[in-house]
Design a protein around this motif. Sequence first.
Motif, PDB file in Angstrom:
ATOM      1  N   MET A 179       0.814  -1.224   0.000  1.00 39.68           N
ATOM      2  CA  MET A 179       0.000   0.000   0.000  1.00 39.68           C
ATOM      3  C   MET A 179       0.846   1.272   0.000  1.00 39.68           C
ATOM      4  O   MET A 179       0.365   2.333  -0.408  1.00 39.68           O
ATOM      5  N   GLN A 180       2.066   1.198   0.450  1.00 41.46           N
ATOM      6  CA  GLN A 180       2.868   2.388   0.722  1.00 41.46           C
ATOM      7  C   GLN A 180       2.999   3.356  -0.456  1.00 41.46           C
ATOM      8  O   GLN A 180       2.780   4.565  -0.291  1.00 41.46           O
ATOM      9  N   PRO A 181       3.367   2.901  -1.685  1.00 41.84           N
ATOM     10  CA  PRO A 181       3.499   3.872  -2.783  1.00 41.84           C
ATOM     11  C   PRO A 181       2.203   4.625  -3.071  1.00 41.84           C
ATOM     12  O   PRO A 181       2.223   5.838  -3.343  1.00 41.84           O
ATOM     13  N   GLY A 182       1.078   3.929  -3.013  1.00 39.20           N
ATOM     14  CA  GLY A 182      -0.198   4.587  -3.263  1.00 39.20           C
ATOM     15  C   GLY A 182      -0.597   5.535  -2.156  1.00 39.20           C
ATOM     16  O   GLY A 182      -1.114   6.631  -2.417  1.00 39.20           O
ATOM     17  N   LEU A 183      -0.367   5.133  -0.910  1.00 39.99           N
ATOM     18  CA  LEU A 183      -0.722   6.002   0.216  1.00 39.99           C
ATOM     19  C   LEU A 183       0.108   7.271   0.220  1.00 39.99           C
ATOM     20  O   LEU A 183      -0.383   8.343   0.610  1.00 39.99           O
ATOM     21  N   GLU A 184       1.372   7.192  -0.191  1.00 40.43           N
ATOM     22  CA  GLU A 184       2.220   8.381  -0.246  1.00 40.43           C
ATOM     23  C   GLU A 184       1.650   9.416  -1.218  1.00 40.43           C
ATOM     24  O   GLU A 184       1.716  10.622  -0.968  1.00 40.43           O
ATOM     25  N   LEU A 185       1.090   8.926  -2.313  1.00 36.48           N
ATOM     26  CA  LEU A 185       0.533   9.843  -3.316  1.00 36.48           C
ATOM     27  C   LEU A 185      -0.853  10.338  -2.920  1.00 36.48           C
ATOM     28  O   LEU A 185      -1.198  11.505  -3.142  1.00 36.48           O
ATOM     29  N   ILE A 186      -1.670   9.463  -2.328  1.00 34.14           N
ATOM     30  CA  ILE A 186      -3.038   9.841  -1.959  1.00 34.14           C
ATOM     31  C   ILE A 186      -3.046  10.802  -0.784  1.00 34.14           C
ATOM     32  O   ILE A 186      -3.871  11.732  -0.715  1.00 34.14           O
ATOM     33  N   HIS A 187      -2.127  10.615   0.171  1.00 34.69           N
ATOM     34  CA  HIS A 187      -2.071  11.461   1.377  1.00 34.69           C
ATOM     35  C   HIS A 187      -0.732  12.198   1.418  1.00 34.69           C
ATOM     36  O   HIS A 187       0.220  11.755   2.078  1.00 34.69           O
ATOM     37  N   PRO A 188      -0.621  13.316   0.707  1.00 45.64           N
ATOM     38  CA  PRO A 188       0.651  14.062   0.706  1.00 45.64           C
ATOM     39  C   PRO A 188       0.989  14.671   2.068  1.00 45.64           C
ATOM     40  O   PRO A 188       2.160  14.915   2.357  1.00 45.64           O
ATOM     41  N   ASP A 189      -0.027  14.920   2.905  1.00 49.71           N
ATOM     42  CA  ASP A 189       0.213  15.447   4.245  1.00 49.71           C
ATOM     43  C   ASP A 189       0.853  14.348   5.100  1.00 49.71           C
ATOM     44  O   ASP A 189       0.263  13.271   5.257  1.00 49.71           O
ATOM     45  N   PRO A 190       2.052  14.545   5.667  1.00 50.88           N
ATOM     46  CA  PRO A 190       2.729  13.497   6.453  1.00 50.88           C
ATOM     47  C   PRO A 190       1.882  12.952   7.596  1.00 50.88           C
ATOM     48  O   PRO A 190       1.929  11.755   7.897  1.00 50.88           O
ATOM     49  N   ARG A 191       1.097  13.820   8.220  1.00 51.82           N
ATOM     50  CA  ARG A 191       0.272  13.363   9.334  1.00 51.82           C
ATOM     51  C   ARG A 191      -0.811  12.403   8.849  1.00 51.82           C
ATOM     52  O   ARG A 191      -1.036  11.346   9.462  1.00 51.82           O
ATOM     53  N   GLU A 192      -1.496  12.751   7.778  1.00 51.52           N
ATOM     54  CA  GLU A 192      -2.530  11.872   7.228  1.00 51.52           C
ATOM     55  C   GLU A 192      -1.927  10.581   6.671  1.00 51.52           C
ATOM     56  O   GLU A 192      -2.537   9.513   6.755  1.00 51.52           O
ATOM     57  N   TYR A 193      -0.723  10.699   6.141  1.00 54.87           N
ATOM     58  CA  TYR A 193      -0.040   9.518   5.625  1.00 54.87           C
ATOM     59  C   TYR A 193       0.256   8.523   6.740  1.00 54.87           C
ATOM     60  O   TYR A 193       0.044   7.305   6.587  1.00 54.87           O
ATOM     61  N   ARG A 194       0.726   9.011   7.885  1.00 56.33           N
ATOM     62  CA  ARG A 194       1.006   8.121   9.016  1.00 56.33           C
ATOM     63  C   ARG A 194      -0.277   7.493   9.547  1.00 56.33           C
ATOM     64  O   ARG A 194      -0.292   6.314   9.931  1.00 56.33           O
ATOM     65  N   LYS A 195      -1.363   8.260   9.556  1.00 54.83           N
ATOM     66  CA  LYS A 195      -2.646   7.702   9.983  1.00 54.83           C
ATOM     67  C   LYS A 195      -3.085   6.571   9.041  1.00 54.83           C
ATOM     68  O   LYS A 195      -3.599   5.537   9.482  1.00 54.83           O
ATOM     69  N   ALA A 196      -2.871   6.790   7.749  1.00 48.35           N
ATOM     70  CA  ALA A 196      -3.256   5.772   6.768  1.00 48.35           C
ATOM     71  C   ALA A 196      -2.424   4.503   6.949  1.00 48.35           C
ATOM     72  O   ALA A 196      -2.952   3.382   6.875  1.00 48.35           O
ATOM     73  N   LEU A 197      -1.149   4.651   7.209  1.00 52.37           N
ATOM     74  CA  LEU A 197      -0.303   3.474   7.430  1.00 52.37           C
ATOM     75  C   LEU A 197      -0.779   2.671   8.632  1.00 52.37           C
ATOM     76  O   LEU A 197      -0.787   1.435   8.603  1.00 52.37           O
ATOM     77  N   ARG A 198      -1.167   3.377   9.691  1.00 52.93           N
ATOM     78  CA  ARG A 198      -1.606   2.691  10.905  1.00 52.93           C
ATOM     79  C   ARG A 198      -2.893   1.897  10.670  1.00 52.93           C
ATOM     80  O   ARG A 198      -3.185   0.953  11.417  1.00 52.93           O
TER      81      ARG A 198
END
Length: 260
Positions: free
Chosen positions: A41-60
Amino acid sequence: MNRSGTDSLTFAMVRCFARCLLAGAAFNTRGMQNISLVFCMQPGLELIHPDPREYRKALRRYVRHYQSHPFWMPCLVGLFLHMERAIAAGRMPAAALAKVKDTTAYTLSAIGDSVFAGSLLIFWALGTICLLLQGHTLLPLLAGITFFTGLQCFRAYTFMAGLRGGFLFLERLRHWDLINWGTRVKYANAMLLLWLWMLLWPRPLIWWQWLPAVVGLMLFGRFVRTGLVSRVLAAMAFLALVQFYPLVREGILDILGAMG
C-alpha cells in the motif's frame, strides 16, 4: 490532474501491483500478512495522502492483523486504495475502513482457499503428474506456463478492477460464482485421481482388485471430511493397507490353492 500527476499516479499503482507479488515475503505469526500489506500500500498512500500526518494515519490503518489468500492480494490492495482515495476526498469516514477491510479479506480468503488452493492448484498438479507418467514433457510445461500466465492476468485484472470500481467490483465478483466453479473443478480432480491410480497400479490391471482400493480411498476421504477420522490416522491406515495388501493377497491365494 496534469500529465505529471497522471504519470506519478500510474507509476505508484504499478509499484503497488509489483509489490503484491511479494505478499508472502514478510509473513509473521502475529500480524500474518500485515507487513506485506503495508509494503504493497505504501506507494499509493504516499501519493493519496501528501500530508505526512494523514499519511502516518493511513499506514496505521493497515499495520494490524491481516490475512487473506495471496492470490487476492492485488485485488484487495486495489480496493483499499480506492477507499483511501474516497477517505482523502471526504466521501468516506476512515473509521468505516476497518470493518470493510476485515470482512472483505476473510471472505475472499475462504474463496481463495477453496477455488485456488483446493481446486485449481490440485488440478494442475494432478494433470502434470499424469501427463509426465504418460511420457509427455512438452504438454506439462505448456500447461504450467498457461496456468502461471493466467494467474498473473487474473491478478492484474482484479487489481485494476478493484482500484477503479471499488465496491461495485465486489458486486460483480459475487456474480462470478467462484465457489460453484471450484466444486466443478474438484469433480474433474476426482477423474484425474482415478486416471493417476490407473497409471500407477501394478499390471495387469484386474478390476476386482482395483475397485475395492478405489472404494476404500473414497471411504477414507469421506471419514476425513466428516471429521470421524483424522487425516493422520487415515493416511496411516491407507499406507498400511498398501504395504500389507500383497501379503494378504498371497495368503488368500495360497488358501484357495490348498482348498482346490
